[in-house]
Motif scaffolding. Structure first.
Motif, PDB file in Angstrom:
ATOM      1  N   GLU A 177     -49.204  50.753  61.033  1.00 29.59           N
ATOM      2  CA  GLU A 177     -48.642  50.456  62.462  1.00 29.59           C
ATOM      3  C   GLU A 177     -49.215  48.915  62.743  1.00 29.59           C
ATOM      4  O   GLU A 177     -50.301  48.501  61.922  1.00 29.59           O
ATOM      5  CB  GLU A 177     -48.899  51.267  63.402  1.00 29.59           C
ATOM      6  N   VAL A 178     -48.813  48.265  63.843  1.00 32.89           N
ATOM      7  CA  VAL A 178     -49.252  46.932  64.144  1.00 32.89           C
ATOM      8  C   VAL A 178     -50.553  47.320  64.759  1.00 32.89           C
ATOM      9  O   VAL A 178     -50.677  48.161  65.799  1.00 32.89           O
ATOM     10  CB  VAL A 178     -48.238  46.362  65.235  1.00 32.89           C
ATOM     11  N   LEU A 179     -51.807  46.725  64.616  1.00 35.06           N
ATOM     12  CA  LEU A 179     -52.900  46.783  65.258  1.00 35.06           C
ATOM     13  C   LEU A 179     -53.137  45.691  66.132  1.00 35.06           C
ATOM     14  O   LEU A 179     -53.944  45.811  67.172  1.00 35.06           O
ATOM     15  CB  LEU A 179     -54.005  46.833  64.051  1.00 35.06           C
ATOM     16  N   GLU A 180     -52.735  44.551  65.696  1.00 32.47           N
ATOM     17  CA  GLU A 180     -52.975  43.366  66.599  1.00 32.47           C
ATOM     18  C   GLU A 180     -51.846  42.287  66.421  1.00 32.47           C
ATOM     19  O   GLU A 180     -51.248  42.183  65.198  1.00 32.47           O
ATOM     20  CB  GLU A 180     -54.368  42.582  66.348  1.00 32.47           C
ATOM     21  N   GLU A 181     -51.459  41.483  67.417  1.00 33.24           N
ATOM     22  CA  GLU A 181     -50.399  40.687  67.281  1.00 33.24           C
ATOM     23  C   GLU A 181     -51.151  39.042  66.987  1.00 33.24           C
ATOM     24  O   GLU A 181     -51.816  38.827  67.851  1.00 33.24           O
ATOM     25  CB  GLU A 181     -49.513  40.491  68.382  1.00 33.24           C
ATOM     26  N   VAL A 182     -50.698  38.455  65.923  1.00 32.53           N
ATOM     27  CA  VAL A 182     -51.096  37.130  65.969  1.00 32.53           C
ATOM     28  C   VAL A 182     -50.443  36.082  66.405  1.00 32.53           C
ATOM     29  O   VAL A 182     -50.887  35.231  67.366  1.00 32.53           O
ATOM     30  CB  VAL A 182     -51.487  36.825  64.355  1.00 32.53           C
ATOM     31  N   CYS A 183     -49.224  36.048  66.517  1.00 31.73           N
ATOM     32  CA  CYS A 183     -48.027  35.028  67.064  1.00 31.73           C
ATOM     33  C   CYS A 183     -46.789  35.512  66.987  1.00 31.73           C
ATOM     34  O   CYS A 183     -46.392  36.050  65.731  1.00 31.73           O
ATOM     35  CB  CYS A 183     -48.674  33.637  66.582  1.00 31.73           C
ATOM     36  N   PRO A 184     -45.833  35.124  67.743  1.00 30.40           N
ATOM     37  CA  PRO A 184     -44.585  35.319  67.561  1.00 30.40           C
ATOM     38  C   PRO A 184     -43.893  34.259  66.785  1.00 30.40           C
ATOM     39  O   PRO A 184     -44.583  33.091  66.404  1.00 30.40           O
ATOM     40  CB  PRO A 184     -44.064  35.261  69.062  1.00 30.40           C
ATOM     41  N   LEU A 185     -42.926  34.377  65.971  1.00 30.78           N
ATOM     42  CA  LEU A 185     -42.293  33.614  65.001  1.00 30.78           C
ATOM     43  C   LEU A 185     -40.765  33.464  65.006  1.00 30.78           C
ATOM     44  O   LEU A 185     -40.130  34.387  65.592  1.00 30.78           O
ATOM     45  CB  LEU A 185     -42.845  34.122  63.366  1.00 30.78           C
ATOM     46  N   SER A 186     -40.270  32.264  64.617  1.00 29.10           N
ATOM     47  CA  SER A 186     -38.680  32.188  64.598  1.00 29.10           C
ATOM     48  C   SER A 186     -38.417  31.204  63.527  1.00 29.10           C
ATOM     49  O   SER A 186     -39.292  30.457  63.113  1.00 29.10           O
ATOM     50  CB  SER A 186     -38.111  31.933  65.988  1.00 29.10           C
ATOM     51  N   ALA A 187     -37.217  30.713  63.362  1.00 30.74           N
ATOM     52  CA  ALA A 187     -36.877  29.818  62.341  1.00 30.74           C
ATOM     53  C   ALA A 187     -37.037  28.345  63.005  1.00 30.74           C
ATOM     54  O   ALA A 187     -36.585  28.178  64.317  1.00 30.74           O
ATOM     55  CB  ALA A 187     -35.442  29.844  61.901  1.00 30.74           C
ATOM     56  N   ARG A 188     -37.301  27.294  62.337  1.00 30.80           N
ATOM     57  CA  ARG A 188     -37.764  25.903  62.953  1.00 30.80           C
ATOM     58  C   ARG A 188     -36.868  24.872  62.217  1.00 30.80           C
ATOM     59  O   ARG A 188     -36.577  25.081  61.181  1.00 30.80           O
ATOM     60  CB  ARG A 188     -38.818  25.758  63.064  1.00 30.80           C
ATOM     61  N   MET A 189     -36.415  23.826  62.869  1.00 27.47           N
ATOM     62  CA  MET A 189     -36.026  22.645  62.233  1.00 27.47           C
ATOM     63  C   MET A 189     -37.000  21.611  61.855  1.00 27.47           C
ATOM     64  O   MET A 189     -37.828  21.461  62.934  1.00 27.47           O
ATOM     65  CB  MET A 189     -34.755  22.022  62.927  1.00 27.47           C
ATOM     66  N   VAL A 190     -37.170  21.240  60.790  1.00 29.90           N
ATOM     67  CA  VAL A 190     -38.462  20.378  60.519  1.00 29.90           C
ATOM     68  C   VAL A 190     -37.883  18.931  60.187  1.00 29.90           C
ATOM     69  O   VAL A 190     -36.688  19.013  59.250  1.00 29.90           O
ATOM     70  CB  VAL A 190     -39.493  20.719  59.427  1.00 29.90           C
TER      71      VAL A 190
END
Ligand code: PRP
Length: 218
Positions: A177-190
């Motif tokens: 299971e998820v114990l802690e959340e580090v960060c939300p993510l999504s697709a990016r343009m670079v």
């Protein structure tokens, strides 16, 4: 205006590539050839728009963009954070949403609150190190793996993992299971830093068209 230089776009292979192409289609930039599932070609050209597209392994996309072999890249925020290349991140594309999390069996939760020297398996050693060392101030041993990270706590390689969670089904099916959340993510343009200056008009037009298309979806 008479600019015959091809703009080159690197797409991360896999889950994001299809959505990236669909997003470009929404602003009228199509690459029909690339959709052929049987093709062995590596690079695809749209002559009308003077654009080239190629597929690369996700972690290689920021590398192509930093060196200017691609002007633009579409890749997950996880890869951007992990690779830490000198590139401009210009747009959140809103798809490929998931979370970077510390996961494990629920019994491992107690190891996260007491500064224990635990082992952390991950495909993302930089992100894991930053989270444990700089945010939690917990010294841990990071073990780099290349895939199927969920195996590590099951077979006793590590107490926890740092990995991407999208639907959560890989965790559930493996008793984790998820114990802690580090960060939300999504697709990016670079964007390559020199391309941003040299091709300013073409690139900012693509960014504003994409923003417009994304706003219509909301
Ligand atoms: C990713 C990630 C998890 C899984 C999460 O792996 O590493 O294993 O997807 O998705 P879910 O929450 O929807 O189950 P990927 O399929 O990219 O393969 P890998 O494990 O070989 O890296």
């Amino acid at each position: 205006m008479g600019n015959d230089r091809y703009l080159t776009i690197a797409l991360g292979k896999g889950r994001l590539a299809k959505q990236a192409l669909a997003t470009f289609e929404k602003i009228g930039i199509t690459c029909q050839e690339m959709k052929d599932p049987n093709t062995r070609k590596l690079i695809f050209v749209n002559e009308e728009y003077k654009m080239r597209f190629f597929l690369a392994k996700g972690p290689d996309v920021p590398t192509y963009v930093e060196y200017g072999a691609a002007d633009i890249g579409i890749v997950g925020e996880d890869t951007i954070l992990e690779e830490a290349r000198n590139i401009y991140e210009v747009l959140d594309l809103g798809f490929g949403k998931c979370r970077m999390c510390v996961c494990g069996p629920k019994e491992s939760k107690e190891f996260l609150g007491h500064q224990e020297l635990i082992r952390v398996a991950t495909k993302y050693p930089r992100i894991a190190k930053d989270y444990f060392y700089n945010k939690k101030h917990q010294t841990v041993e990071i073990i780099k793996l290349n895939g199927s990270i969920e195996l590590a706590p099951i077979v006793g390689l590590s107490e926890v993992i740092v990995d991407i969670v999208e639907t959560g089904s890989t965790l559930r099916e493996n008793g984790l299971e998820v114990l802690e959340e580090v960060c939300p993510l999504s697709a990016r343009m670079v964007v390559n830093q020199v391309s941003m200056k040299m091709e300013y008009d073409r690139i900012t037009k693509i960014i504003s068209d994409l923003k417009g298309a994304l706003a219509q979806e909301d």
